[in-house]
Motif scaffolding. Structure first.
Motif, PDB file in Angstrom:
ATOM      1  N   TRP A 186       7.965   8.884  -9.497  1.00 44.00           N
ATOM      2  CA  TRP A 186       7.352   7.892  -9.656  1.00 44.00           C
ATOM      3  C   TRP A 186       6.843   7.230 -11.015  1.00 44.00           C
ATOM      4  O   TRP A 186       6.757   6.230 -11.088  1.00 44.00           O
ATOM      5  N   PHE A 243       2.265  12.168  -6.272  1.00 40.01           N
ATOM      6  CA  PHE A 243       3.742  12.570  -5.987  1.00 40.01           C
ATOM      7  C   PHE A 243       4.679  12.286  -7.291  1.00 40.01           C
ATOM      8  O   PHE A 243       4.602  11.502  -7.907  1.00 40.01           O
ATOM      9  N   SER A 287       0.414   6.201  -8.757  1.00 39.56           N
ATOM     10  CA  SER A 287      -0.890   6.846  -8.959  1.00 39.56           C
ATOM     11  C   SER A 287      -0.976   7.945  -7.682  1.00 39.56           C
ATOM     12  O   SER A 287      -2.073   8.222  -7.558  1.00 39.56           O
ATOM     13  N   SER A 288       0.025   7.969  -6.853  1.00 37.05           N
ATOM     14  CA  SER A 288      -0.031   8.745  -5.773  1.00 37.05           C
ATOM     15  C   SER A 288      -0.214  10.311  -5.888  1.00 37.05           C
ATOM     16  O   SER A 288      -0.730  11.203  -5.102  1.00 37.05           O
ATOM     17  N   THR A 329       0.915  -1.176   0.131  1.00 39.02           N
ATOM     18  CA  THR A 329      -0.039  -0.061  -0.102  1.00 39.02           C
ATOM     19  C   THR A 329       0.842   1.446  -0.141  1.00 39.02           C
ATOM     20  O   THR A 329       1.875   1.384   0.358  1.00 39.02           O
ATOM     21  N   PHE A 330       0.332   2.323  -0.415  1.00 43.15           N
ATOM     22  CA  PHE A 330       1.019   3.709  -0.480  1.00 43.15           C
ATOM     23  C   PHE A 330       0.133   4.362   0.738  1.00 43.15           C
ATOM     24  O   PHE A 330      -0.773   4.949   0.350  1.00 43.15           O
ATOM     25  N   ASP A 331       0.806   4.599   1.931  1.00 43.30           N
ATOM     26  CA  ASP A 331       0.251   5.333   2.795  1.00 43.30           C
ATOM     27  C   ASP A 331       1.005   6.705   3.072  1.00 43.30           C
ATOM     28  O   ASP A 331       0.263   7.529   3.643  1.00 43.30           O
ATOM     29  N   SER A 332       2.124   6.843   2.581  1.00 44.70           N
ATOM     30  CA  SER A 332       2.730   8.108   2.721  1.00 44.70           C
ATOM     31  C   SER A 332       4.120   8.294   1.888  1.00 44.70           C
ATOM     32  O   SER A 332       4.700   7.536   1.573  1.00 44.70           O
ATOM     33  N   ASN A 333       4.227   9.431   1.093  1.00 42.55           N
ATOM     34  CA  ASN A 333       5.329   9.534   0.216  1.00 42.55           C
ATOM     35  C   ASN A 333       6.635   9.607   1.171  1.00 42.55           C
ATOM     36  O   ASN A 333       7.637   9.198   0.438  1.00 42.55           O
ATOM     37  N   SER A 391       7.129   5.885   1.651  1.00 50.53           N
ATOM     38  CA  SER A 391       7.601   5.229   0.213  1.00 50.53           C
ATOM     39  C   SER A 391       8.995   5.521  -0.387  1.00 50.53           C
ATOM     40  O   SER A 391       9.672   4.603  -0.764  1.00 50.53           O
ATOM     41  N   THR A 410       3.500   0.933  -6.890  1.00 52.97           N
ATOM     42  CA  THR A 410       2.515   1.293  -5.914  1.00 52.97           C
ATOM     43  C   THR A 410       2.443   2.815  -5.864  1.00 52.97           C
ATOM     44  O   THR A 410       1.107   3.120  -5.473  1.00 52.97           O
ATOM     45  N   ALA A 411       3.163   3.576  -5.712  1.00 50.65           N
ATOM     46  CA  ALA A 411       3.315   4.898  -5.551  1.00 50.65           C
ATOM     47  C   ALA A 411       3.181   5.875  -6.908  1.00 50.65           C
ATOM     48  O   ALA A 411       2.751   6.774  -6.856  1.00 50.65           O
TER      49      ALA A 411
END
Length: 296
Positions: free
Chosen positions: A180, A177, A174-175, A129-133, A136, A171-172
């Motif tokens: 990635w 940020f 699509s965040s 999961t992506f919870d925090s940049n 990650s 995983t990141a």
């Protein structure tokens, strides 16, 4: 009493044998923010130090003396509420056999390191999961550090850790940020990881192994032979560079290695360095000031 001492001795022995993977120093510089209260930055520094050094990142057993030395410097330029604008400088090294010298392995300036953080929030990493940049980005560099370190001890030794870093990238992606995705520029976490796993750059892994294990690690025993192995390894790197001139992967390698290469070939037993210097100037022209100091 004797039984207690034996138990304590066993515990101490166990602690000295098994350790986490990293020996990481974290430094946070928030002077640019102009914030008079530095408490949140101090807390973040302490939490990140504990997170990076106490997390078990692999299923391998590391002895205390095998922990990977690394440094992460976070330069925070803006801070508002829970939002941080920053850059991250990551460096790692590994010991050279039979010496007290540490050879630099990784030197990466991550210019796209924006994140959210609330003081004392729990810091945990979940590969799925992506919870925090914040988490990650650091986890990505951790696995890259471990991968590059492993690559210096065995041929393709870092592959499994680069794959984990790739999973973090995916995983990141699509965040929202930066850093990635393929569209985030030629100097990004995506680009470095894509290159280190690409067949186009497969010879890079041979370079990492031969340069360190066959070159640097025998320097104490036979400097001349070690230098010749380094020359061979750097000739292989030229093959990589010829296929993809001025690639981010090659530039990052020389960001870590330029001072070391200059030092190795500026003293000790004389070897033919004409072709070496030509190759170095072609591969890393921005390091020309280093290469001009190589004189034999």
């Amino acid at each position: 009493m004797r039984r207690v001492l034996i138990i304590v001795s066993i515990l101490i022995s166990t602690l000295s044998i098994e350790a986490q993977e990293l020996n990481c120093t974290i430094v946070i510089d928030a002077q640019q923010t102009g914030q008079p209260n530095q408490q949140v930055f101090n807390t973040l520094e302490q939490q990140l130090t504990e997170f990076l050094n106490n997390t078990k990142w692999t299923d391998k057993v590391y002895k205390n003396q095998e922990r990977i030395d690394c440094n992460m410097s976070i330069i925070i330029s803006e801070y508002s509420g829970d939002t941080f604008t920053a850059t991250l400088q990551v460096q790692s090294s590994r010991p050279v056999f039979g010496s007290t010298y540490d050879s630099p392995i990784y030197n990466y300036n991550d210019k796209n390191f924006n994140f959210k953080y609330t003081e004392f929030q729990p810091l945990t990493f979940n590969i799925n999961t992506f919870d925090s940049n914040l988490i990650s980005v650091l986890a990505y560099h951790v696995y890259t550090i471990i991968g590059l370190d492993a690559a210096t001890y065995s041929q393709n030794g870092g592959a499994e850790y680069f794959e984990i870093a790739k999973q973090i990238v995916n995983t990141a992606a699509s965040s929202g940020f930066i850093g990635w995705r393929p569209t985030d520029g030629v100097q990004s976490r995506y680009r470095f990881n894509d290159a280190v796993l690409s067949n186009v750059y497969a010879e890079f892994h041979t370079v990492m192994y031969e340069y360190h294990r066959l070159g640097m690690d025998v320097m104490v025993q036979n400097q001349r032979d070690a230098k010749l192995k380094l020359i061979d390894a750097l000739a292989r790197m030229k093959n990589v560079n010829d296929r993809r001139p001025n690639s981010f992967l090659v530039r990052t390698f020389f960001d870590a290695k330029s001072d070391e290469i200059q030092a190795v070939f500026s003293g000790g037993p004389s070897v033919d360095i004409v072709t070496l210097v030509e190759n170095l100037n072609r591969m890393a022209p921005t390091k020309r000031s280093n290469w001009t100091e190589i004189k034999f």
